[in-house]
Write a protein that holds these residues in place. Structure first.
Motif: not given
Length: 345
Positions: A301-311, A326-332
């Protein structure tokens, strides 16, 4: 033969091309592996490869249990520690003959469980921090000893020492042990005595000098600022160094009466910082190197509210991975305003 990456050894040769979960070619057939290659496979989230000339074992294949099946064994060891702890609190000793009876089946189970983070998630499903923490530290100490190259028997001894490391808390007054707020200076001095209490309890109950020494030393620090004897790095037993790393990781990633659990990658980053002066560098960095690949595939769970999976772990910053949402890839490592708030199965 198909083997898990953590079972590879330098000198093994790949018998087929190796790809990651995205279908990207990683290593070619016929490549002879070096230590750096095995680390690369771990970092890229490759779980299994096939190798040549693997020894044929003429025994029944052991199929790893699911986590739900394994949890039965974990619960048994947890209940055993509760009995041990309550006996130590009431009588000032415990039945040392029961320790190995509880631990041997547990360690056999751990040998088949490769996803350490998932195992810890299952173990966090309990309300009693003291008992859960002791079991987690025993398990993590076993794993870390294996990762450091200790024999199976040596790793078992490290796991047993980790399992018993906090038994001295049984003789700390419960109003101090379970206090929800910050301890006063006098209360903290009482709490620090659990290392001495633990040493004496283990010696009285089992005569296990190694576990007793680890109970005494697991809060010592490489810079001499630990307790109870302000030992420095070279004077701290290797198993005490291992248990110290496991103890801190478990404590920081578990809910306690006075502190909420912290996000897993932030804890690994903090351990990395502590490896420069406070904790044994090789033990700490080996722990981090083997725990990071276990984060791949976990949900966040990200601080933006988005959820995802570590790739994938990020080679430029291991503690800020690539996330698929769901909104695409996020490179932290690039989107520095994003933070992981929680990691879960």
């Amino acid at each position: 033969m198909r083997v898990h990456v953590t079972d590879l050894k330098p000198g093994d040769t790949l018998s087929s091309d190796t790809f990651n979960s995205f279908g990207i070619h990683i290593m070619q057939k016929g490549h002879t592996l070096h230590s750096s290659d095995i680390s690369k496979l771990l970092q890229l989230g490759v779980d299994y490869v096939t190798i040549e000339n693997a020894p044929v074992v003429a025994t029944v294949t052991v199929t790893p249990h699911t986590l739900e099946q394994a949890k039965v064994q974990f619960d048994t060891a947890l209940e055993g520690f509760e009995t041990l702890f309550l006996s130590a609190a009431a009588r000032g000793e415990f039945d040392g003959s029961q320790v190995d009876d509880m631990l041997e089946p547990l360690m056999e189970e751990l040998h088949t469980q490769k996803d350490v983070v998932s195992v810890l998630f299952v173990l966090n499903d309990t309300n009693n921090y003291t008992y859960t923490h002791s079991l987690q530290v025993g398990m993590l100490s076993y794993y870390l000893a294996v990762w450091l190259g200790y024999t199976e028997q040596e790793a078992y001894l490290a796991g047993r020492a980790g399992y018993l490391h906090d038994v001295g808390k049984a003789q700390v007054p419960s109003d101090i042990l379970n206090k929800p707020g910050k301890l006063t200076a006098d209360e903290f001095e009482w709490m620090k005595k659990h290392t001495i209490f633990g040493h004496d309890l283990i010696m009285k109950s089992t005569g296990d000098e190694l576990s007793a020494l680890v109970a005494l030393q697991h809060h010592e620090r490489a810079d001499g600022k630990g307790y109870p004897n302000q030992l420095k790095l070279d004077d701290i037993h290797p198993y005490s160094r291992i248990v110290a790393v496991a103890d801190i990781y478990s404590a920081m990633t578990t809910n306690r009466v006075y502190q909420s659990k912290q996000e897993l990658l932030k804890v690994l980053k903090e351990l990395h910082r502590m490896s420069f002066g406070q904790l044994h560098p090789e033990s700490t960095q080996t722990f981090i190197r083997h725990m990071l690949p276990n984060m791949i595939g976990k949900h966040v769970k990200l601080n933006s509210g988005e959820t995802g999976k570590i790739i994938m772990t990020n080679p430029s910053d291991y503690f800020r991975p690539l996330i698929e949402t769901n909104q695409g890839f996020k490179d932290l490592a690039i989107e520095t305003e994003l933070e992981i708030e929680d990691i879960f199965l």
